[in-house]
Enzyme design. Structure first.
Site, PDB file in Angstrom:
ATOM      1  CD  GLU A  37      -2.099   0.861   2.312  1.00  0.00           C
ATOM      2  OE1 GLU A  37      -3.039   0.568   3.808  1.00  0.00           O
ATOM      3  OE2 GLU A  37      -3.016   2.618   2.458  1.00  0.00           O
ATOM      4  NE  ARG A 263       3.705  -8.456  10.074  1.00  0.00           N
ATOM      5  CZ  ARG A 263       3.191  -7.430   9.240  1.00  0.00           C
ATOM      6  NH1 ARG A 263       3.959  -6.157   9.740  1.00  0.00           N
ATOM      7  NH2 ARG A 263       2.022  -7.157   8.330  1.00  0.00           N
ATOM      8  CE  LYS A 273       2.952   0.204   4.453  1.00  0.00           C
ATOM      9  NZ  LYS A 273       2.409  -0.293   3.134  1.00  0.00           N
TER      10      LYS A 273
END
Ligand code: ATP
Ligand code: MG
Length: 564
Positions: A37, A263, A273
């Protein structure tokens, strides 16, 4: 690729793909994608995903798309798109002509939504966001159906179209999938698939005022592109039934397989983020590519190489279980790479003047220095030597403790590639009493570093010639966060409470070999005995040299491994 050529699987995702290929699933095709994104810069966690997706495609004779998941216009910017493309390329991967944007599919998504409404599988809900949350129930309590759930297909079609046409303000209606409000999986309790948002999109401008939710956009984008294996992180495991539901209900021809992996988490590092944005916005760091940031551009500016990051991603492997990797492993991979390729030079970070009393004033000579002991082909260079030199302040002690073997009054040491010198006197600042200069003698017989009479010294120091050396600024970095887990905070605090106030130390008056006067930005060097340093990508110019300390020479990872 014939069946015999299918590589052995190095992780469980590769094992799935390998089995699919052998069974000729998807006609043997492998198409993965990396779907960021564009709401921030990429970080080292993304590197894991990039290496995995592009790496699997490469290993199995397939392809990997780059797709921007740009469905949230309020957080997304062109700057992020540009940086993401630059970072993926820099890491060494190529999407060729397969650059996609979820926003390119907005028209299709809209048609999909209408298709679901016509099928009685989606409805316009007019509860408020708070009410929807309340009606959803909890893990232990089933949800409640919205009073709008049984609107007629015609009414839903009409309302949805008017949502699209901009007749309603934000938050007044949403489109929801009609699945099961009592499902044990909260994601299946009639998830919202479209919301009204009167916001300009960085690519579609004001064309749309309704935007699809991530879950609705993601799987459908995968299917449109013909993705075979949609690899994502574990938090999407509970979304997989929804991913499958949409594709099944929409009768889409291509049904990609979603596979989840754990992850990457790194010690002393945050990876969200949302938090990285805050570090930049609140000025805790100077920019997204500040060399202390775990972003790919930050690592690059710090002096990390793409090879070292790819090697790191290989070594950490791919698993189904969450874990935290020690930052020391990342540094270890970097040192291994740089040790082989970084030219050695001499630089003095905190200079202490040394005058060789018996070296003829006004004269100088060139000494031969080895460029890289790991690489004979790198050759040698000439380094100027003269009567006045600089050595490191830390390499001298007036009153040395037992294990300090470097220079001290009356003691002899070797200057790298040079001569043996002996300290004969100390000059002090009259007011402060600090040592400002050493008077030494040199032994002309020891040129190159050995005494003909076989006498030994216990230390070899780096140095530069005062007159010939060049000034430089050196930026020393340490962990941005004090704690291994920056999220560990006292009540009422947030992760910023763990920021290390001393993560950057700037040294202005360093001296480096004259050969560095015209160093190119991003050149990585080993400053002998000090570590690896990188000419700053933005700030290093011929008028002002600026180096970032990439990593010290000491390898804590090698030590951790020895201990265990
Ligand atoms: P946020 O930090 O806002 O939660 P994100 O990191 O998930 O967002 P995306 O842009 O959606 O950001 O990520 C793109 C891809 O990278 C996704 O497939 C995601 O699963 C993967 N990814 C993100 N963070 C990591 C990580 N720490 N380790 C491995 N893969 C990651
Ligand atoms: Mg995400």
């Amino acid at each position: 690729m014939t069946k015999q050529d299918i590589p052995t699987a190095s992780n469980f995702v590769a094992a799935i793909i390998s089995a699919d290929k052998k069974a000729n699933k998807n006609d043997g095709r492998v198409l993965t994608r990396f779907p960021p994104e564009p709401n921030g810069y990429l970080h080292i966690g993304h590197a894991k995903s990039i290496c995995l997706n592009f790496g699997l495609a490469r290993d199995f004779g397939g392809l990997c798309n780059l797709r921007f998941d740009d469905t949230n216009p309020t957080k997304e910017e062109q700057e992020y798109i540009d940086s993401i493309m630059e970072d993926v390329k820099w890491l060494g991967f190529d999407w060729e002509d397969r650059l996609y944007f979820a926003s390119d599919y907005f028209e299709k998504f809209y048609e999909f939504a209408v298709f679901l409404i016509r099928k009685g599988k989606a409805y316009v809900d007019s509860l408020s966001a708070d009410e929807i949350r309340e009606y959803r129930g909890t893990l232990t309590q089933p949800g409640k159906e919205s009073p709008y759930r049984n609107r007629s297909i015609e009414e839903n079609l009409d309302l949805f179209e008017r949502m699209k046409n901009g007749e309603f303000p934000d938050g007044t209606h949403v489109l929801r999938a009609k699945i099961n409000m009592a499902s044990g999986n909260l994601n299946l309790r009639d998830p919202v698939i479209y919301r009204i948002l009167h916001a300009s999109h960085h690519r579609t401008g004001d064309r749309w005022c309704i935007y699809p939710m991530y879950d609705f956009a993601h799987g459908q984008s995968d299917s449109i592109e013909g993705i075979t294996h949609s690899i994502c992180t574990l938090e999407f495991e509970d979304h997989r039934p929804l991913y499958d539901w949409f594709i099944d209900e929409l009768d889409l021809a291509c049904h990609p397989q979603q596979i989840e992996f754990a992850r990457l988490n790194l010690t002393h590092t945050i990876m969200s983020k949302r938090k990285l944005v805050r570090l930049v916005a609140d000025g805790h760091v100077k920019s997204w590519d500040d060399p202390r940031m775990p972003t790919i551009s930050g690592l690059r500016r710090r002096g990390y190489t793409p090879e070292s990051i790819r090697d790191f991603c290989d070594r950490i492997g791919v698993a189904k279980k969450e874990s935290t990797v020690d930052m020391a492993l990342l540094e270890h991979c970097l040192r291994e790479d740089l040790n082989m390729r970084a030219p050695r030079v001499m630089a003095v970070l905190k200079p202490l003047k040394v005058v060789l009393e018996n070296y003829p004033a006004g004269s100088m000579e060139y000494l031969d220095a080895v460029n890289n002991p790991e690489d004979a082909a790198a050759g040698t260079r000439k380094v100027p030597f003269s009567r006045v030199l600089y050595i490191e302040q830390d390499d001298f002690m007036e009153d040395p403790p037992k294990k300090f073997f470097r220079l001290a009054p009356g003691r002899e040491v070797r200057l790298r590639y040079g001569y043996f010198i002996t300290c004969v006197a100390v000059v002090r600042d009259e007011e402060s009493g600090a040592v400002i200069e050493l008077r030494c003698t040199y032994d002309p017989e020891t040129r190159g570093g050995n005494a003909p009479d076989g006498r030994k010294v216990k230390a070899t120091l780096h140095w530069v010639s005062a007159e010939h050396s060049v000034e430089a600024e050196v930026r020393l970095y340490t962990h941005l966060f004090l704690k291994e887990n920056p999220a560990m905070v006292e009540e009422g605090e947030d992760f910023t409470a763990n920021i290390n106030p001393d993560s950057l130390e700037i040294l202005e008056n360093c001296r480096v070999e004259p050969g560095l006067a015209d160093v190119e930005p991003e050149t990585i060097l080993q400053f002998e005995r000090l570590g690896y340093f990188c000419a700053d990508r933005h700030d290093c110019t011929r008028r002002r040299l600026v180096f970032n300390r990439t990593v010290t020479l000491r390898d804590t990872w090698a030590r951790i491994q020895k201990k265990t």
